[in-house]
Design a protein around this motif. Structure first.
Motif, PDB file in Angstrom:
ATOM      1  N   ASP A   1       1.226  -0.866  -0.327  1.00 13.82           N
ATOM      2  CA  ASP A   1       0.226  -0.115   0.171  1.00 13.82           C
ATOM      3  C   ASP A   1       0.643   1.193  -0.159  1.00 13.82           C
ATOM      4  O   ASP A   1       1.402   1.176   0.592  1.00 13.82           O
ATOM      5  N   VAL A   2       0.666   2.329  -1.015  1.00 10.13           N
ATOM      6  CA  VAL A   2       1.639   3.633  -0.939  1.00 10.13           C
ATOM      7  C   VAL A   2       0.706   4.821  -1.304  1.00 10.13           C
ATOM      8  O   VAL A   2      -1.123   4.377  -1.649  1.00 10.13           O
ATOM      9  N   THR A   3       0.815   5.866  -0.992  1.00  2.00           N
ATOM     10  CA  THR A   3       0.374   7.380  -1.779  1.00  2.00           C
ATOM     11  C   THR A   3       1.792   7.510  -2.656  1.00  2.00           C
ATOM     12  O   THR A   3       2.828   7.502  -2.172  1.00  2.00           O
ATOM     13  N   CYS A   4       1.523   8.343  -3.806  1.00  2.00           N
ATOM     14  CA  CYS A   4       2.318   8.692  -4.905  1.00  2.00           C
ATOM     15  C   CYS A   4       1.115  10.212  -5.837  1.00  2.00           C
ATOM     16  O   CYS A   4       0.178  10.110  -5.695  1.00  2.00           O
ATOM     17  N   GLY A   5       1.619  11.348  -4.786  1.00  3.03           N
ATOM     18  CA  GLY A   5       1.196  12.718  -4.499  1.00  3.03           C
ATOM     19  C   GLY A   5      -0.349  12.328  -4.131  1.00  3.03           C
ATOM     20  O   GLY A   5       0.049  12.357  -2.629  1.00  3.03           O
ATOM     21  N   GLU A   6      -1.559  12.046  -4.438  1.00  6.62           N
ATOM     22  CA  GLU A   6      -2.989  12.509  -3.781  1.00  6.62           C
ATOM     23  C   GLU A   6      -3.600  11.251  -4.117  1.00  6.62           C
ATOM     24  O   GLU A   6      -4.544  11.408  -3.162  1.00  6.62           O
ATOM     25  N   ARG A   7      -2.806  10.234  -4.782  1.00  5.93           N
ATOM     26  CA  ARG A   7      -3.432   8.522  -4.926  1.00  5.93           C
ATOM     27  C   ARG A   7      -3.291   7.838  -4.212  1.00  5.93           C
ATOM     28  O   ARG A   7      -2.490   8.294  -3.566  1.00  5.93           O
ATOM     29  N   GLU A   8      -3.874   7.091  -3.271  1.00  2.00           N
ATOM     30  CA  GLU A   8      -3.202   6.274  -2.600  1.00  2.00           C
ATOM     31  C   GLU A   8      -3.270   4.811  -2.992  1.00  2.00           C
ATOM     32  O   GLU A   8      -5.126   4.271  -3.307  1.00  2.00           O
ATOM     33  N   GLY A   9      -3.127   3.588  -2.478  1.00  8.72           N
ATOM     34  CA  GLY A   9      -3.902   2.163  -3.838  1.00  8.72           C
ATOM     35  C   GLY A   9      -2.797   1.365  -3.132  1.00  8.72           C
ATOM     36  O   GLY A   9      -1.750   1.372  -2.551  1.00  8.72           O
ATOM     37  N   ARG A  10      -3.081   0.111  -4.025  1.00  7.41           N
ATOM     38  CA  ARG A  10      -1.562  -1.152  -4.020  1.00  7.41           C
ATOM     39  C   ARG A  10      -0.971  -0.847  -5.377  1.00  7.41           C
ATOM     40  O   ARG A  10      -1.372  -1.022  -5.924  1.00  7.41           O
ATOM     41  N   LEU A  11       0.566  -0.831  -5.328  1.00 10.57           N
ATOM     42  CA  LEU A  11       1.227  -0.677  -5.870  1.00 10.57           C
ATOM     43  C   LEU A  11       1.520  -2.068  -7.133  1.00 10.57           C
ATOM     44  O   LEU A  11       1.607  -2.878  -6.380  1.00 10.57           O
ATOM     45  N   VAL A  12       0.809  -1.640  -8.541  1.00 10.10           N
ATOM     46  CA  VAL A  12       0.582  -3.030  -9.070  1.00 10.10           C
ATOM     47  C   VAL A  12       1.713  -3.047 -10.187  1.00 10.10           C
ATOM     48  O   VAL A  12       2.203  -4.680 -10.338  1.00 10.10           O
ATOM     49  N   GLY A  13       2.507  -1.838 -10.774  1.00  6.99           N
ATOM     50  CA  GLY A  13       2.865  -2.614 -11.851  1.00  6.99           C
ATOM     51  C   GLY A  13       3.339  -0.967 -12.127  1.00  6.99           C
ATOM     52  O   GLY A  13       2.903   0.118 -12.155  1.00  6.99           O
ATOM     53  N   VAL A  14       4.415  -1.090 -13.723  1.00  5.23           N
ATOM     54  CA  VAL A  14       4.610  -0.056 -14.079  1.00  5.23           C
ATOM     55  C   VAL A  14       4.339  -0.163 -15.916  1.00  5.23           C
ATOM     56  O   VAL A  14       4.133  -1.869 -16.530  1.00  5.23           O
ATOM     57  N   ALA A  15       3.224   0.931 -16.249  1.00 10.79           N
ATOM     58  CA  ALA A  15       3.121   0.660 -17.751  1.00 10.79           C
ATOM     59  C   ALA A  15       3.535   1.546 -18.886  1.00 10.79           C
ATOM     60  O   ALA A  15       4.989   0.592 -18.599  1.00 10.79           O
ATOM     61  N   SER A  16       3.659   0.445 -19.717  1.00  7.14           N
ATOM     62  CA  SER A  16       4.583   0.714 -20.749  1.00  7.14           C
ATOM     63  C   SER A  16       4.724   1.560 -21.223  1.00  7.14           C
ATOM     64  O   SER A  16       5.625   1.189 -21.448  1.00  7.14           O
ATOM     65  N   ASP A  17       4.397   2.772 -21.110  1.00  4.15           N
ATOM     66  CA  ASP A  17       4.555   4.112 -20.585  1.00  4.15           C
ATOM     67  C   ASP A  17       5.531   4.751 -19.501  1.00  4.15           C
ATOM     68  O   ASP A  17       5.936   5.433 -20.004  1.00  4.15           O
ATOM     69  N   GLY A  18       5.485   3.972 -19.150  1.00  2.17           N
ATOM     70  CA  GLY A  18       7.029   4.466 -17.900  1.00  2.17           C
ATOM     71  C   GLY A  18       5.942   5.137 -16.568  1.00  2.17           C
ATOM     72  O   GLY A  18       6.177   4.820 -15.574  1.00  2.17           O
ATOM     73  N   ARG A  19       4.509   4.490 -16.677  1.00  2.00           N
ATOM     74  CA  ARG A  19       4.188   5.085 -15.147  1.00  2.00           C
ATOM     75  C   ARG A  19       3.791   4.276 -14.873  1.00  2.00           C
ATOM     76  O   ARG A  19       3.427   2.963 -15.000  1.00  2.00           O
ATOM     77  N   LEU A  20       3.512   4.307 -13.330  1.00  2.22           N
ATOM     78  CA  LEU A  20       3.100   3.082 -12.324  1.00  2.22           C
ATOM     79  C   LEU A  20       1.382   3.218 -12.132  1.00  2.22           C
ATOM     80  O   LEU A  20       1.066   4.344 -12.423  1.00  2.22           O
ATOM     81  N   ILE A  21       1.110   1.453 -11.865  1.00  4.07           N
ATOM     82  CA  ILE A  21       0.107   1.462 -11.883  1.00  4.07           C
ATOM     83  C   ILE A  21      -0.796   1.243 -10.185  1.00  4.07           C
ATOM     84  O   ILE A  21      -0.085   0.484  -9.510  1.00  4.07           O
ATOM     85  N   LEU A  22      -1.527   1.699 -10.332  1.00  3.62           N
ATOM     86  CA  LEU A  22      -1.926   1.716  -8.364  1.00  3.62           C
ATOM     87  C   LEU A  22      -3.688   1.752  -9.066  1.00  3.62           C
ATOM     88  O   LEU A  22      -4.342   1.654  -9.338  1.00  3.62           O
ATOM     89  N   ARG A  23      -3.411   0.102  -7.750  1.00  7.60           N
ATOM     90  CA  ARG A  23      -4.819  -0.019  -7.362  1.00  7.60           C
ATOM     91  C   ARG A  23      -5.489   0.675  -6.552  1.00  7.60           C
ATOM     92  O   ARG A  23      -5.406   0.223  -5.323  1.00  7.60           O
ATOM     93  N   THR A  24      -6.711   1.495  -6.914  1.00  8.95           N
ATOM     94  CA  THR A  24      -6.891   2.372  -5.568  1.00  8.95           C
ATOM     95  C   THR A  24      -8.564   1.625  -5.378  1.00  8.95           C
ATOM     96  O   THR A  24      -8.960   0.587  -6.265  1.00  8.95           O
ATOM     97  N   ARG A  25      -9.233   2.245  -5.117  1.00 11.27           N
ATOM     98  CA  ARG A  25     -10.982   1.944  -4.201  1.00 11.27           C
ATOM     99  C   ARG A  25     -12.025   1.814  -5.942  1.00 11.27           C
ATOM    100  O   ARG A  25     -12.842   1.162  -5.915  1.00 11.27           O
ATOM    101  N   ASP A  26     -11.175   2.882  -6.658  1.00 14.41           N
ATOM    102  CA  ASP A  26     -11.811   3.110  -8.217  1.00 14.41           C
ATOM    103  C   ASP A  26     -11.715   2.231  -9.176  1.00 14.41           C
ATOM    104  O   ASP A  26     -11.387   2.494 -10.313  1.00 14.41           O
ATOM    105  N   GLY A  27     -10.525   1.272  -8.922  1.00 11.90           N
ATOM    106  CA  GLY A  27     -10.050   0.860 -10.220  1.00 11.90           C
ATOM    107  C   GLY A  27      -8.804   1.321  -9.984  1.00 11.90           C
ATOM    108  O   GLY A  27      -8.133   1.684  -9.341  1.00 11.90           O
ATOM    109  N   GLU A  28      -7.627   0.121 -11.429  1.00  7.92           N
ATOM    110  CA  GLU A  28      -6.217   0.706 -11.218  1.00  7.92           C
ATOM    111  C   GLU A  28      -6.664   2.153 -12.297  1.00  7.92           C
ATOM    112  O   GLU A  28      -7.359   2.062 -12.975  1.00  7.92           O
ATOM    113  N   ARG A  29      -5.008   2.733 -11.413  1.00  2.81           N
ATOM    114  CA  ARG A  29      -4.984   4.218 -11.940  1.00  2.81           C
ATOM    115  C   ARG A  29      -3.452   3.946 -12.014  1.00  2.81           C
ATOM    116  O   ARG A  29      -2.705   3.599 -11.688  1.00  2.81           O
TER     117      ARG A  29
END
Length: 85
Positions: free
Chosen positions: A46-74
């Protein structure tokens, strides 16, 4: 361990960065993201990144971090990544 000078450490760091940069130029962002994905710390945490919080899932092909939040993956492109206490 051995003692190294600042110059030696900096030279090794620059050489390593040059290899990564050349790979990025030749193979694109997806190759860089894949290399980051392989080394990702805190996956499943479980992490926070800026204003988002969620579970760290991985790295997208464009380099962005993927977080699983209450509202889904972001995907997150910026912010300070911190592990939640």
């Amino acid at each position: 361990g051995a003692i190294h000078t600042r110059e030696e450490v900096l030279a090794r760091l620059c050489a390593s960065l040059e290899v990564r940069f050349d790979t990025h130029l030749q193979r694109g962002a997806a190759a860089t993201a894949s290399a980051l994905e392989e080394r990702l710390a805190w996956r499943g945490e479980d992490v926070t990144c800026g204003e988002r919080e969620g579970r760290l899932v991985g790295v997208a092909s464009d380099g962005r971090l993927i977080l699983r939040t209450r509202d889904g993956e972001r995907k997150v492109s910026s912010g300070t990544l911190r592990r939640k206490a």
